[in-house]
Structure formats: C-alpha cells, structure tokens
Design a protein around this motif. Structure first.
Motif, PDB file in Angstrom:
ATOM      1  N   TYR A   1     -10.226   5.194  33.157  1.00 55.95           N
ATOM      2  CA  TYR A   1      -9.662   4.230  32.218  1.00 55.95           C
ATOM      3  C   TYR A   1      -9.060   3.099  33.037  1.00 55.95           C
ATOM      4  O   TYR A   1      -8.870   3.245  34.250  1.00 55.95           O
ATOM      5  CB  TYR A   1      -8.587   4.870  31.329  1.00 55.95           C
ATOM      6  N   THR A   2      -8.772   2.006  32.390  1.00 52.80           N
ATOM      7  CA  THR A   2      -8.093   0.909  33.074  1.00 52.80           C
ATOM      8  C   THR A   2      -6.675   0.807  32.534  1.00 52.80           C
ATOM      9  O   THR A   2      -6.485   0.694  31.323  1.00 52.80           O
ATOM     10  CB  THR A   2      -8.843  -0.420  32.872  1.00 52.80           C
TER      11      THR A   2
ATOM     12  N   ASP B   1     -24.345 -10.557  24.046  1.00 54.56           N
ATOM     13  CA  ASP B   1     -22.908 -10.244  23.921  1.00 54.56           C
ATOM     14  C   ASP B   1     -22.075 -11.511  24.054  1.00 54.56           C
ATOM     15  O   ASP B   1     -21.118 -11.719  23.299  1.00 54.56           O
ATOM     16  CB  ASP B   1     -22.476  -9.249  25.011  1.00 54.56           C
TER      17      ASP B   1
ATOM     18  N   ALA C   1     -11.625  -3.579  33.407  1.00 54.16           N
ATOM     19  CA  ALA C   1     -11.875  -3.008  32.082  1.00 54.16           C
ATOM     20  C   ALA C   1     -13.361  -3.006  31.737  1.00 54.16           C
ATOM     21  O   ALA C   1     -13.781  -2.281  30.843  1.00 54.16           O
ATOM     22  CB  ALA C   1     -11.093  -3.767  31.019  1.00 54.16           C
TER      23      ALA C   1
ATOM     24  N   LYS D   1     -20.873   0.461  33.871  1.00 53.71           N
ATOM     25  CA  LYS D   1     -20.203  -0.479  32.959  1.00 53.71           C
ATOM     26  C   LYS D   1     -19.482   0.292  31.874  1.00 53.71           C
ATOM     27  O   LYS D   1     -19.949   1.350  31.436  1.00 53.71           O
ATOM     28  CB  LYS D   1     -21.240  -1.418  32.322  1.00 53.71           C
TER      29      LYS D   1
ATOM     30  N   LEU E   1     -17.531  -2.452  27.312  1.00 51.92           N
ATOM     31  CA  LEU E   1     -16.688  -3.472  26.697  1.00 51.92           C
ATOM     32  C   LEU E   1     -17.327  -4.842  26.966  1.00 51.92           C
ATOM     33  O   LEU E   1     -17.787  -5.100  28.069  1.00 51.92           O
ATOM     34  CB  LEU E   1     -15.318  -3.400  27.366  1.00 51.92           C
ATOM     35  N   LYS E   2     -17.359  -5.691  25.932  1.00 56.40           N
ATOM     36  CA  LYS E   2     -18.010  -6.991  26.109  1.00 56.40           C
ATOM     37  C   LYS E   2     -17.054  -7.988  26.762  1.00 56.40           C
ATOM     38  O   LYS E   2     -15.980  -8.248  26.229  1.00 56.40           O
ATOM     39  CB  LYS E   2     -18.463  -7.540  24.753  1.00 56.40           C
ATOM     40  N   PRO E   3     -17.459  -8.551  27.904  1.00 55.56           N
ATOM     41  CA  PRO E   3     -16.556  -9.485  28.594  1.00 55.56           C
ATOM     42  C   PRO E   3     -16.255 -10.720  27.747  1.00 55.56           C
ATOM     43  O   PRO E   3     -17.109 -11.173  26.986  1.00 55.56           O
ATOM     44  CB  PRO E   3     -17.339  -9.875  29.845  1.00 55.56           C
ATOM     45  N   VAL E   4     -15.056 -11.239  27.911  1.00 56.63           N
ATOM     46  CA  VAL E   4     -14.660 -12.435  27.162  1.00 56.63           C
ATOM     47  C   VAL E   4     -14.760 -13.704  28.018  1.00 56.63           C
ATOM     48  O   VAL E   4     -14.253 -14.742  27.648  1.00 56.63           O
ATOM     49  CB  VAL E   4     -13.224 -12.316  26.593  1.00 56.63           C
TER      50      VAL E   4
ATOM     51  N   ILE F   1     -19.513 -13.023  21.273  1.00 57.25           N
ATOM     52  CA  ILE F   1     -18.099 -13.315  21.535  1.00 57.25           C
ATOM     53  C   ILE F   1     -17.801 -14.793  21.256  1.00 57.25           C
ATOM     54  O   ILE F   1     -16.747 -15.147  20.754  1.00 57.25           O
ATOM     55  CB  ILE F   1     -17.741 -12.982  23.016  1.00 57.25           C
TER      56      ILE F   1
ATOM     57  N   ASP G   1      -4.128  -1.340  31.724  1.00 59.87           N
ATOM     58  CA  ASP G   1      -4.199  -2.783  31.542  1.00 59.87           C
ATOM     59  C   ASP G   1      -2.879  -3.373  31.091  1.00 59.87           C
ATOM     60  O   ASP G   1      -2.262  -2.870  30.158  1.00 59.87           O
ATOM     61  CB  ASP G   1      -5.306  -3.111  30.530  1.00 59.87           C
TER      62      ASP G   1
ATOM     63  N   GLY H   1      -7.035   1.847  25.628  1.00 58.71           N
ATOM     64  CA  GLY H   1      -6.673   1.124  26.846  1.00 58.71           C
ATOM     65  C   GLY H   1      -7.513  -0.119  27.060  1.00 58.71           C
ATOM     66  O   GLY H   1      -7.338  -0.821  28.046  1.00 58.71           O
ATOM     67  N   ASN H   2      -8.424  -0.413  26.133  1.00 57.66           N
ATOM     68  CA  ASN H   2      -9.254  -1.599  26.301  1.00 57.66           C
ATOM     69  C   ASN H   2      -8.502  -2.844  25.843  1.00 57.66           C
ATOM     70  O   ASN H   2      -7.901  -2.828  24.770  1.00 57.66           O
ATOM     71  CB  ASN H   2     -10.546  -1.474  25.487  1.00 57.66           C
ATOM     72  N   PRO H   3      -8.569  -3.927  26.630  1.00 57.15           N
ATOM     73  CA  PRO H   3      -7.867  -5.149  26.243  1.00 57.15           C
ATOM     74  C   PRO H   3      -8.312  -5.620  24.862  1.00 57.15           C
ATOM     75  O   PRO H   3      -9.490  -5.543  24.531  1.00 57.15           O
ATOM     76  CB  PRO H   3      -8.304  -6.171  27.296  1.00 57.15           C
TER      77      PRO H   3
END
Lengths: 163, 172, 279
Positions: free
Chosen positions: A11-12, B32, C64, C16, C19-22, B36, A14, A22-24
């Motif tokens: 996990y991160t 993706d 993340a 990976k 989670l989709k990067p922003v 976003i 954060d 724990g995901n942003p």
C-alpha cells in the motif's frame, strides 16, 4: 497494518487525502469521511490521566502548559515552603477539550491564575472559549525571548489584589 | 536497424508481442488520461484501440503456440533508437485533443509497424520468417487503412483546437 | 516474516496499482512510470520487497500508481525516509523519487548528504525545470532566462543548479541520465542503477507539457553519451561539467563502499512496532 516484505500487503502511505484503501482521492465524500474518521479517532482515544499534570491542593490554582510548567512548579514550591497550598493544572492535551476533567481538577478553587509564555494571552483566551473557569480568573502572559521566571509567578500569586 | 538482426521466427514473435502489448498499454493509458481529463469521446477511441491490440496479441499468441520465445530485455529489441515502432507517438497528446488527433496518431503508428515488418521481408532471411513478417506487415497496413478511412470521416481540427478560455495557467 | 519462496514471473503491468494517474495528458511522468515497472519486471523483484518513497509534487505521486510499498508524505524528505528504511531493512530494494523542486530545493541538503552517505538505494529525479503542481514557477534547474512565470517576469537571472555535478561532488556512487522519451532506455538505466551498490542517482528528463510546452522537443535533443561510463571521478567531473545536459546513459560508476550500519534492533510484527507508540 502490513510492513514492507509482507506479500500482498503493498500500500502507499499517502499524505494526500485518500480513501479507505489509501489511494489518493479528491472526492468531497472521501474527504468528509476521512475528516469524520480522524475526528472520531481523536475523540474516542482514551487519554486517561495523561491529559494534564495535576499537582497540589488549595483554593488557588495555576493553569499553564508546555515549557511554562517548570517555572510554575518552582513558584508553587516556594509557596508550599511558606505554607500556602496551591494547585497546579498543567494541560498537556489542548484538544479535544476535557471539560469534566478540568472541572473536577478545579473543584473548590476560588482563584485561577493562567500562566503562559505569549504576548496576546492566547492560552487564556483558549481556556475562556472552551471552559467555564471557577472563581476569580487572572492572566499572566509574558512574551519571550526570556523564559518566565518562577519569581514572576510567585509575585503575582502573593500580590493577587495588586494586579 | 537491420532485418538480419531478427534471426528466428521465435525472435520475431517475441518482438511482435512486445510491440503490441506495449502499444496496447499505451492506448489504455491514453484512454485513462482522457477519462481523467473529461474527454470521453477520445477516451473511447483509445479504449477501442487498446482492445484491437489485445485481439491481435491473442491471435499472435495462438499462432506462436508452444514455441519457446526468447526473453528480450526492453532495451534489447531491434528497433530504431530503441523505440517501439508500433507505439503511438504521444507528442500531440493534449487534454483537448480531438478524435482526429487520436486516429491520426494510431494510423501513423500502424504505418510505422507495417514498414518495420516489411523491412524484415526484404532480407534473405528464412522463408517462414519472411512469410510471417509479411503477414504482420499486411495486418498493420490493413488496420492503418481502416484508421485512415475513419480519419477521413472526421473534420480536420480547427486552427485553435487547443484554445482554452480557462487554461490551467496564464502565461503572459 | 513470511516471504514468497519464488517470485512468479511478473510483467511490467503487474507492478501497477491500477489507479489512474492524474498527471496532465502528455506528461513525461507516464513514461517514467512505464520505465520503472519495466525495470522492476526485468529484475524480477517481488513487489512486496520493493519500497518507493517520494516527496511532494506532480512526479512524487508515483508511489500510489505502483503496486509496491509506498510512502508519499513529506516535501523534500524522500531521501531521509528512504535512508532510514534501507538501513533498518537492508533486504528491501529501496527507491526514492520526486521532482527537481522537491529534490534540489526543498530537499537540496538531503540530496547532498544522501550522495555522501552512499546508502544502497536509487534516487530518480524527474526533472522538468518547473514547479508544476503549484502552477508553473521557476525551480532550481530552470534556465535563468525563462521568463514565463509572473513571479520571475525577467527570468530568475540566477544560474541553474547542475544536479549531476553536485551529485558527483557530494560523493554519489552512480550517476546517470535518462529521458521519458525513451522508456526502454530509461528502464535499462534504472536497472543498472538498482544493481549498482551504493547510492545511485538517475536524472530523468521528463517534460512538463502544461507549463513548459517547449520541452516536448527534448526528445529531439537527447542522445546517448558518446563514451562509456567512467569510474574516474576526475574524468566524470570534466564530462558532467561540459556535457550539453542531454547525454543519456550511465555517466559515472564509482566503487565506494556503501554505508550500511550494523542492525541493532528489529521487530517482526507491526504490533510490536505499534506497542512502542502506546502511552
């Protein structure tokens, strides 16, 4: 909680607002949920006797906190040596507030001196905002850079009417 | 780059599979990004492109069957400048990009892949390697035609397609 | 602690998180994410044995997006956290990452001393010569003439910071440059950096397409270093001070012994660790 090296536990940690995994996340609902969670954690923690250092007895009490505790303690020792019992309530937990515990610590007190190292007496104002203090309340706020000296506290207590 | 560097059918399979999986992953990532960035129309195209690459990966995997494919480190592929010829050039990627940009990007990538495989058929390599490379080249070229057809149905982007009245920063 | 006997062969995408990067579309950091996952797959590292510590900023959001142990919390402090982790858990592969502002300004002093300490870990700095997360201000590596920020309308007029030269002077054991425009080449550099004992520094050119759109052209400027990496710091110093900032590959490989103090205490279970924090 898992530690690095434990398979499947990655996990991160954060610092950003995050969801329960724990995901942003920047979603308002995650933010509210986490704010509530942190609030519950702080409110429901059992602080026990550690919320304040309470010493002595008598109808006069000094409320202080942090690094001012040392000189106040020395001042109260001078008072005790002269046979004047005085109470010390050195608050260690500013928030969440502990109204019942403070009321109990100040039971029977007729005079309260709030001692702090600051110019604007913000500790005194903080106490006034959150607590009902018994009897006559006075403030001794001394800004730095010099530390509060025990004599300043002793003098204020022994010359109560002059201030 | 030279056709001689690809010495066997197995090596060709390994190259083709990496080209497709890398490109597929790139399209996924672009889809993706557009999701976003709230550009669902382009996101959908990239998602479709990713699916196409996956279909072709499955086809080539079946074709390779039980062949023992060599492991090739990402940087050891025989590609010009180490760059996957099938991966789209993401230079034009922009949050306001249009379907036109996405299709043009993909068509160029397929043309580049077709040219890459075509070269392998030029050398006096083994016959089965040449045949396979020709097939891969034709598949990429055919798909490029499909993309170019779709592209021709799209209006060309206006001159100021990336003009944003509320840009992320005002550089004056 | 339970540990996987063998690590099944994982592909880059398996590292990976999903989670989709922003990051902004077109950002170089997407390719860096690819390069890091390719490197981890190539080294066949078990995800649970990898820890990635980052600072604050766009590029510091990296942990993340990876399925490894991550820590993303303190601005400029990735290196001290990573140093502590590595010396207490030497069996882990420890990576630190961040941007040029986080690494060279806010954490500038940590960078020098991490190079000097030479703890066995890899630091990847995604350099785009701008503070992107705060909307485009000049960073330590920004050209003095760059005048596109309202804060520096005439440019900073202060010479830029040369991270590779500073790294060498501070004692880094491995110095390399990579570019997000070549994720495969960047993966190779990261693999070599992780394998090299001691502190390895990877200067990763990663364009900011939003605030420095001209950096899209970096891909045309980068080129492999014309000579192989040197082991001689004096030669490296001359090369690093005279290169055009676009040489790619490993530029210096030192042979200093990594710093790894003897372990004095350890815990096996998180509960033992937590017990230490009880009142």
């Amino acid at each position: 909680m898992t530690l690095p090296g434990m398979p499947g536990g990655q996990y991160t940690a954060d610092g950003l607002e995050h969801n329960p995994l724990g995901n942003p996340s920047s979603r308002a609902e995650d933010h509210s949920a986490q704010l509530e969670k942190r609030k519950r954690k702080l409110e429901q923690f059992e602080y026990g006797d550690h919320w304040a250092s309470i010493e002595g007895s008598g109808e006069t009490a000094v409320i202080t906190w942090g690094s001012s505790c040392g000189p106040v303690r020395e001042a109260l020792a001078l008072m005790a040596a002269e046979g004047i019992p005085t109470r010390l309530v050195a608050i260690r937990l500013l928030l969440p507030i502990q109204p019942e515990r403070l009321a109990s610590a100040l039971k029977g007190v007729k005079r309260v001196l709030v001692v702090e190292q600051s110019h604007g007496a913000q500790f005194h104002l903080y106490l006034r905002a959150h607590y009902d203090l018994p009897g006559e309340v006075k403030s001794l706020a001394i800004p730095g850079p010099l530390m509060i000296r025990p004599d300043a506290v002793y003098h204020r207590l022994t010359h109560w009417e002059e201030s | 780059m030279s056709a001689i560097l690809i010495a066997s059918v197995e090596e060709l399979f390994a190259h083709a599979l990496t080209m497709l999986s890398d490109a597929g992953e790139c399209y996924e990532q672009l889809a993706d990004q557009m999701e976003i960035a709230n550009n669902p129309e382009v996101s959908k195209i990239f998602r479709w492109l990713a699916e196409k690459q996956q279909q072709r990966t499955r086809y080539i995997e079946a074709l390779a069957g039980d062949a023992q494919l060599p492991h090739i480190s990402p940087w050891d592929h025989h590609w010009e400048h180490g760059l996957n010829p099938q991966a789209p050039d993401t230079d034009v990627t922009h949050y306001m990009m249009t379907p036109y940009h996405a299709l043009a990007m993909a068509a160029a990538a397929e043309r580049s892949a077709a040219a890459y495989f075509k070269q392998l058929t030029d050398a006096d390599a083994q016959a089965d390697l040449c045949r396979l490379a020709a097939e891969f080249s034709a598949t990429a070229a055919d798909f490029a035609v499909v993309l170019e057809q779709r592209l021709s149905e799209q209006p060309a982007p206006e001159q100021d397609w990336d003009k944003d009245h509320d840009p992320p920063v005002v550089l004056e | 602690m339970e540990r996987a006997e063998t690590s099944p062969s994982l592909k880059a995408r398996d590292y990976k998180s999903g989670l989709k990067p922003v990051w902004c579309p077109g950002c170089g950091d997407f390719s860096v994410l690819q390069a890091v996952t390719k490197a981890l797959a190539e080294l066949a590292l078990a995800p649970e044995d990898v820890a990635l510590v980052s600072g604050i900023g766009c590029s510091s959001r990296l942990p993340a997006y990876l399925d490894v142990y991550g820590f993303h919390a303190v601005h400029g402090r990735a290196l001290p956290v990573a140093t502590g982790l590595k010396i207490s858990r030497p069996e882990l592969t420890v990576l630190a990452a961040g941007g040029d502002g986080d690494g060279f300004s806010i954490g500038g002093n940590h960078f020098m001393h991490a190079c000097r300490r030479n703890v066995d870990m890899t630091y990847i700095v995604m350099d785009n010569q701008v503070y992107g997360m705060t909307k485009g201000q000049a960073s330590p590596t920004t050209d003095p003439e760059w005048d596109k920020s309202k804060l520096t309308p005439d440019g900073t007029q202060i010479s830029a910071y040369y991270p590779l030269v500073i790294a060498l002077a501070s004692g880094a054991n491995f110095i390399a440059r990579a570019s997000s425009s070549d994720p495969n080449g960047a993966a190779k550099v990261i693999v070599d950096a992780i394998r090299h004992p001691g502190f390895s520094f990877v200067h990763m050119l990663s364009p900011c397409v939003t605030f420095r759109p001209e950096q899209r052209l970096w891909k045309k400027s980068v080129h492999p270093a014309p000579v192989a990496a040197t082991k001689d710091p004096a030669v490296a110093a001359r090369r690093l001070m005279t290169d055009d900032n676009f040489y790619l590959g490993t530029l210096y490989e030192g042979s200093r012994k990594p710093y790894q103090p003897e372990l004095i205490a350890s815990v096996d279970l998180p509960s033992e660790l937590e017990a230490g924090f009880l009142l």
